[in-house]
Write a protein that holds these residues in place. Structure first.
Motif, short mmCIF file in Angstrom:
data_model
loop_
_atom_site.label_atom_id
_atom_site.label_comp_id
_atom_site.label_asym_id
_atom_site.label_seq_id
_atom_site.Cartn_x
_atom_site.Cartn_y
_atom_site.Cartn_z
N THR A 99 45.80 45.77 40.28
CA THR A 99 44.65 46.42 40.92
C THR A 99 44.20 47.65 40.14
O THR A 99 43.03 48.03 40.20
N TRP A 100 45.12 48.29 39.41
CA TRP A 100 44.80 49.53 38.70
C TRP A 100 44.30 49.30 37.27
O TRP A 100 44.06 50.24 36.52
N ASP A 131 51.41 44.39 40.29
CA ASP A 131 51.46 45.68 41.00
C ASP A 131 52.86 45.93 41.53
O ASP A 131 53.49 45.04 42.10
N THR A 134 51.69 50.03 43.57
CA THR A 134 50.38 49.81 44.22
C THR A 134 50.32 48.46 44.94
O THR A 134 49.24 47.95 45.20
N ASP A 136 50.75 47.64 47.92
CA ASP A 136 50.07 47.66 49.21
C ASP A 136 48.56 47.63 49.07
O ASP A 136 47.84 47.47 50.06
N GLN A 137 48.06 47.76 47.85
CA GLN A 137 46.61 47.74 47.62
C GLN A 137 46.09 46.36 47.26
O GLN A 137 44.88 46.15 47.15
N PRO A 140 43.96 44.55 50.32
CA PRO A 140 42.63 45.16 50.45
C PRO A 140 41.73 44.86 49.25
O PRO A 140 40.52 44.65 49.39
N PHE A 141 42.34 44.82 48.05
CA PHE A 141 41.59 44.51 46.84
C PHE A 141 41.02 43.09 46.90
O PHE A 141 39.86 42.85 46.55
N GLN A 144 38.11 43.10 49.24
CA GLN A 144 36.98 43.83 48.69
C GLN A 144 36.22 43.00 47.66
O GLN A 144 34.99 42.99 47.64
#
Length: 203
Positions: A99-100, A131, A134, A136-137, A140-141, A144
């Protein structure tokens, strides 16, 4: 003097001698002949016609020796498990991402479009999230970006099985028999994957 010169030329012709001009023609002919022989010799050995490949060269499907894609069973983001070997008979793209990672985020819309275009024809895309802090993102990613293909959580065993993931995105193209036919490190144009998919699906 002119008469003496003519007599010398006449005597030279009688003795089979050559003038400077004639000798020049002969030497030029010998030189050209040697050059042609040297060219033929240099191009008749077993060296390949192609020169060294560029650093970022990636073999095409027909050039690369296929190897079996290492099987894995990994947890999906919706609490299930996914096994790669269950997708035999389909063309599969495995995308290692996070995600990053800016290039990953930029390339994901292309993967979404590829899934829409070829999904019903036999393409599957599997996103392998690397990940950690991160993690836990990830869900949501996915929401999105509207990711329409399964995403699993990777682990060190899988990373090692695929040669060690040194940079992301790293992507593998797998044919219907489960063999890796191409791999890419870094963001690639969507057309690169479309070409592979079209050939492997025969469309």
């Amino acid at each position: 003097m002119a008469q003496k010169s003519n007599k010398k030329n006449s005597l030279a012709n009688q003795k089979g001698g050559l003038t400077k001009k004639q000798r020049s023609y002969i030497y030029t002919g010998i030189f050209i002949g040697l050059a042609v022989l040297l060219f033929i010799f240099n191009n008749s050995n077993s060296e390949p016609q192609q020169g060294p490949y560029p650093p970022n060269y990636v073999p095409t499907v027909s050039e690369q020796k296929s190897v079996n894609a290492p099987d894995f069973t990994l947890p999906t983001t919706d609490g299930k498990t996914l096994k790669l070997s269950d997708f035999k008979g389909k063309v599969v793209i495995i995308d290692f991402w996070a995600t990053w990672c800016p290039p990953c985020r930029k390339g994901i819309p292309d993967l979404i479009e590829l899934k829409k275009k070829f999904g019903k024809k036999g393409l599957e895309i599997i996103g392998v999230s690397v990940d950690q802090d991160t993690k836990d993102q990830v869900v949501p990613f996915i929401k999105q970006y509207g990711i329409n293909y399964p995403v699993v959580y990777g682990n060190n065993n899988v990373y090692r099985a695929y040669g060690g993931i040194e940079a992301i995105p790293t992507t593998f193209v797998i044919d219907k028999t489960g063999k890796i036919v191409a791999s890419y490190q870094g963001l690639m144009p969507k057309s690169v994957y479309e070409n592979h998919i079209s050939k492997l699906l025969g469309s």
